[in-house]
Design a protein around this motif. Structure first.
Motif, PDB file in Angstrom:
ATOM      1  N   ALA A  53       4.017  10.670  -9.136  1.00 57.76           N
ATOM      2  CA  ALA A  53       3.102  11.207 -10.628  1.00 57.76           C
ATOM      3  C   ALA A  53       2.494  12.225 -10.339  1.00 57.76           C
ATOM      4  O   ALA A  53       2.179  13.570 -10.872  1.00 57.76           O
ATOM      5  CB  ALA A  53       1.626  10.297 -11.050  1.00 57.76           C
ATOM      6  N   LEU A  54       2.139  12.758  -8.899  1.00 63.20           N
ATOM      7  CA  LEU A  54       1.376  14.211  -8.335  1.00 63.20           C
ATOM      8  C   LEU A  54       2.197  15.190  -8.960  1.00 63.20           C
ATOM      9  O   LEU A  54       2.059  15.959  -9.194  1.00 63.20           O
ATOM     10  CB  LEU A  54       0.652  13.349  -7.568  1.00 63.20           C
ATOM     11  N   GLU A  55       3.219  15.107  -8.337  1.00 57.74           N
ATOM     12  CA  GLU A  55       4.037  15.528  -8.471  1.00 57.74           C
ATOM     13  C   GLU A  55       4.902  16.390  -9.253  1.00 57.74           C
ATOM     14  O   GLU A  55       4.947  17.387  -9.776  1.00 57.74           O
ATOM     15  CB  GLU A  55       5.940  15.036  -7.209  1.00 57.74           C
ATOM     16  N   LYS A  56       4.822  15.155 -10.173  1.00 61.18           N
ATOM     17  CA  LYS A  56       5.479  15.521 -11.566  1.00 61.18           C
ATOM     18  C   LYS A  56       4.768  16.086 -12.537  1.00 61.18           C
ATOM     19  O   LYS A  56       4.972  17.263 -12.924  1.00 61.18           O
ATOM     20  CB  LYS A  56       5.365  14.149 -12.422  1.00 61.18           C
ATOM     21  N   ARG A  57       3.380  16.079 -12.246  1.00 59.42           N
ATOM     22  CA  ARG A  57       2.161  16.814 -13.263  1.00 59.42           C
ATOM     23  C   ARG A  57       1.552  18.470 -12.357  1.00 59.42           C
ATOM     24  O   ARG A  57       1.823  19.066 -13.610  1.00 59.42           O
ATOM     25  CB  ARG A  57       0.627  16.512 -12.690  1.00 59.42           C
TER      26      ARG A  57
ATOM     27  N   GLU B 122       4.397  19.528 -11.463  1.00 55.80           N
ATOM     28  CA  GLU B 122       6.055  20.567 -11.856  1.00 55.80           C
ATOM     29  C   GLU B 122       5.539  21.162 -13.622  1.00 55.80           C
ATOM     30  O   GLU B 122       5.432  22.445 -13.715  1.00 55.80           O
ATOM     31  CB  GLU B 122       6.972  19.742 -12.427  1.00 55.80           C
ATOM     32  N   LYS B 123       5.095  19.433 -14.399  1.00 52.57           N
ATOM     33  CA  LYS B 123       4.881  20.106 -15.871  1.00 52.57           C
ATOM     34  C   LYS B 123       3.534  21.940 -15.346  1.00 52.57           C
ATOM     35  O   LYS B 123       3.760  22.631 -16.851  1.00 52.57           O
ATOM     36  CB  LYS B 123       4.108  19.087 -16.373  1.00 52.57           C
ATOM     37  N   GLU B 124       2.397  21.549 -14.592  1.00 54.66           N
ATOM     38  CA  GLU B 124       1.635  22.454 -15.041  1.00 54.66           C
ATOM     39  C   GLU B 124       2.071  24.099 -14.533  1.00 54.66           C
ATOM     40  O   GLU B 124       1.470  24.502 -14.535  1.00 54.66           O
ATOM     41  CB  GLU B 124      -0.092  21.799 -14.233  1.00 54.66           C
ATOM     42  N   GLY B 125       2.603  23.443 -13.403  1.00 48.75           N
ATOM     43  CA  GLY B 125       3.640  25.058 -13.114  1.00 48.75           C
ATOM     44  C   GLY B 125       4.313  25.850 -13.343  1.00 48.75           C
ATOM     45  O   GLY B 125       4.784  27.322 -13.270  1.00 48.75           O
TER      46      GLY B 125
ATOM     47  N   GLU C 194       0.598  -0.884   0.291  1.00 52.24           N
ATOM     48  CA  GLU C 194      -0.236   0.064  -0.062  1.00 52.24           C
ATOM     49  C   GLU C 194       0.608   1.250  -0.434  1.00 52.24           C
ATOM     50  O   GLU C 194       1.154   2.468  -0.366  1.00 52.24           O
ATOM     51  CB  GLU C 194      -0.668  -0.128   1.626  1.00 52.24           C
ATOM     52  N   LEU C 195       2.077   1.069   0.669  1.00 52.01           N
ATOM     53  CA  LEU C 195       2.556   2.153   1.202  1.00 52.01           C
ATOM     54  C   LEU C 195       3.635   3.049   0.026  1.00 52.01           C
ATOM     55  O   LEU C 195       3.407   3.602  -0.926  1.00 52.01           O
ATOM     56  CB  LEU C 195       4.203   1.736   2.180  1.00 52.01           C
ATOM     57  N   GLU C 196       4.084   1.261  -0.493  1.00 56.22           N
ATOM     58  CA  GLU C 196       4.854   1.636  -2.234  1.00 56.22           C
ATOM     59  C   GLU C 196       3.450   2.422  -3.299  1.00 56.22           C
ATOM     60  O   GLU C 196       3.699   2.881  -3.890  1.00 56.22           O
ATOM     61  CB  GLU C 196       4.741  -0.167  -2.804  1.00 56.22           C
ATOM     62  N   ARG C 197       2.047   1.787  -3.396  1.00 59.29           N
ATOM     63  CA  ARG C 197       1.755   1.928  -4.192  1.00 59.29           C
ATOM     64  C   ARG C 197       0.622   4.013  -4.203  1.00 59.29           C
ATOM     65  O   ARG C 197       0.794   4.639  -5.214  1.00 59.29           O
ATOM     66  CB  ARG C 197       0.083   1.616  -4.302  1.00 59.29           C
ATOM     67  N   LEU C 198       0.805   4.350  -2.740  1.00 59.84           N
ATOM     68  CA  LEU C 198       1.006   6.120  -2.727  1.00 59.84           C
ATOM     69  C   LEU C 198       2.275   6.697  -3.031  1.00 59.84           C
ATOM     70  O   LEU C 198       1.969   7.502  -3.019  1.00 59.84           O
ATOM     71  CB  LEU C 198       0.619   5.330  -0.877  1.00 59.84           C
ATOM     72  N   ARG C 199       3.480   6.100  -3.016  1.00 62.56           N
ATOM     73  CA  ARG C 199       4.663   6.575  -3.272  1.00 62.56           C
ATOM     74  C   ARG C 199       4.691   6.843  -4.146  1.00 62.56           C
ATOM     75  O   ARG C 199       4.884   7.884  -4.983  1.00 62.56           O
ATOM     76  CB  ARG C 199       5.571   6.016  -2.327  1.00 62.56           C
ATOM     77  N   LYS C 200       4.685   5.916  -5.682  1.00 65.60           N
ATOM     78  CA  LYS C 200       3.876   6.046  -6.729  1.00 65.60           C
ATOM     79  C   LYS C 200       3.330   7.215  -6.917  1.00 65.60           C
ATOM     80  O   LYS C 200       3.306   7.781  -8.090  1.00 65.60           O
ATOM     81  CB  LYS C 200       3.629   4.420  -7.389  1.00 65.60           C
ATOM     82  N   ARG C 201       1.572   7.262  -6.699  1.00 65.14           N
ATOM     83  CA  ARG C 201       1.072   7.401  -6.756  1.00 65.14           C
ATOM     84  C   ARG C 201       1.249   8.969  -6.226  1.00 65.14           C
ATOM     85  O   ARG C 201       0.667  10.265  -7.230  1.00 65.14           O
ATOM     86  CB  ARG C 201      -0.261   7.416  -5.735  1.00 65.14           C
ATOM     87  N   VAL C 202       2.029  10.065  -5.329  1.00 63.69           N
ATOM     88  CA  VAL C 202       2.515  11.412  -4.534  1.00 63.69           C
ATOM     89  C   VAL C 202       3.460  11.114  -6.137  1.00 63.69           C
ATOM     90  O   VAL C 202       3.637  12.877  -6.401  1.00 63.69           O
ATOM     91  CB  VAL C 202       2.953  11.126  -3.198  1.00 63.69           C
TER      92      VAL C 202
END
Ligand SMILES: CC(C)(COP(=O)(O)OP(=O)(O)OC[C@H]1O[C@@H](n2cnc3c(N)ncnc32)[C@H](O)[C@@H]1OP(=O)(O)O)[C@@H](O)C(=O)NCCC(=O)NCCS
Ligand SMILES: CC(=O)OC[C@H](N)C(=O)O
Length: 234
Positions: free
Chosen positions: A225-229, A231-234, A215-223
């Motif tokens: 992905a969100l950070e990358k998004r 960065e792109k938008e910002g 579950e931790l690994e899944r959440l880490r990957k999601r975070v």
């Protein structure tokens, strides 16, 4: 009593003594065959188990002729002398070996086949829950280990072994080994019956930890992905 005296001359000397000598011989042979500690016949004559069984045979003779008080006096005397208590009502086949013997108890409705072996401290008893037939029936060549308790009106099949200190509460089929409290059949015809792996069993705590890590690994990957998004938008 009159009935007894009428039978005395004809049967007492002939039957009891004849059958005791016959059984004595079978039991001495049984001890020679199965007890590595028995060095000579003379030594075997000192065995408490041999005398307890001989006295049982006399007691049983009186018991089946409804002379139950005399039977009990003999069996209690045998208990006093040998430390082995065999109720005169029990039915015992030939060649019984009670090795060491102290503390052995055999109940009134117990039945024992031929060539059985009982070690010290074992009990063929009742659970306290049954009426009538309350004690076990052993087939032929059954071994009951020291301290084992076989309790209830069920059968232990031919050639079966009851492990030391086992508490047997249900039927044991022939050619089995029963161990533990309550006893379980662990071998039949020389093959293991319980193939439980006691080492590689599932551990619920480590299973939960494993789920948590995933579950931790899944959440880490999601975070990530969100950070990358962002960065792109910002
Ligand atoms: C049970 C006994 C008869 C051996 O029978 P067996 O058919 O050869 O059985 P094994 O030795 O292969 O043992 C089978 C399994 O039962 C276990 N076991 C044996 N005796 C046991 C006992 N008394 N209590 C609990 N488990 C026992 C074994 O460790 C083995 O377990 P595993 O398969 O997980 O390794 C023997 O161990 C025994 O208890 N004998 C009593 C003799 C006695 O009273 N001697 C007193 C002399 S003074
Ligand atoms: C003490 C004990 O193991 O007795 C069993 C048998 N009499 C023998 O000597 O092997």
């Amino acid at each position: 009593m009159f009935q007894l005296s009428a039978h005395l001359e004809e049967t007492l000397m002939g039957n009891i003594i004849g059958s005791i000598i016959k059984n004595y011989k079978a039991e001495i042979q049984s001890i020679k065959d199965r007890d590595p500690a028995a060095a000579s016949t003379l030594e075997i004559l000192t065995y408490a188990g041999l005398h307890a069984v001989a006295m049982y045979r006399v007691a049983h003779w009186f018991y089946i002729r409804d002379l139950k008080f005399i039977a009990r006096v003999i069996s209690q005397t045998a208990r006093f002398l040998t430390g082995i208590e065999i109720h005169p009502g029990a039915k015992i086949g030939k060649g019984l070996l009670i090795d060491h013997g102290a503390g052995v108890v055999i109940g009134e409705t117990a039945e024992i086949g031929d060539n059985c072996l009982l070690y010290q401290g074992c009990t063929l008893g009742g659970t306290g829950k049954d009426q009538g037939k309350r004690h076990p029936t052993l087939g032929n060549n059954v071994m009951v280990g020291c301290g084992a308790k076989v309790l209830g009106p069920f059968k232990v099949g031919d050639n079966s072994k009851i492990a030391a200190n086992a508490v047997v509460l249900e039927t044991v089929p022939p050619n089995c080994t029963a161990v533990g409290v309550p006893a379980r059949v662990v071998k039949q015809n020389g093959k293991r019956t319980l193939d439980l792996d006691q080492i590689h069993i599932p551990d619920p705590v480590s299973q939960e930890l494993c789920k948590g890590r995933m579950e931790l690994e899944r959440l880490r990957k999601r975070v990530e992905a969100l950070e990358k998004r962002l960065e792109k938008e910002g």
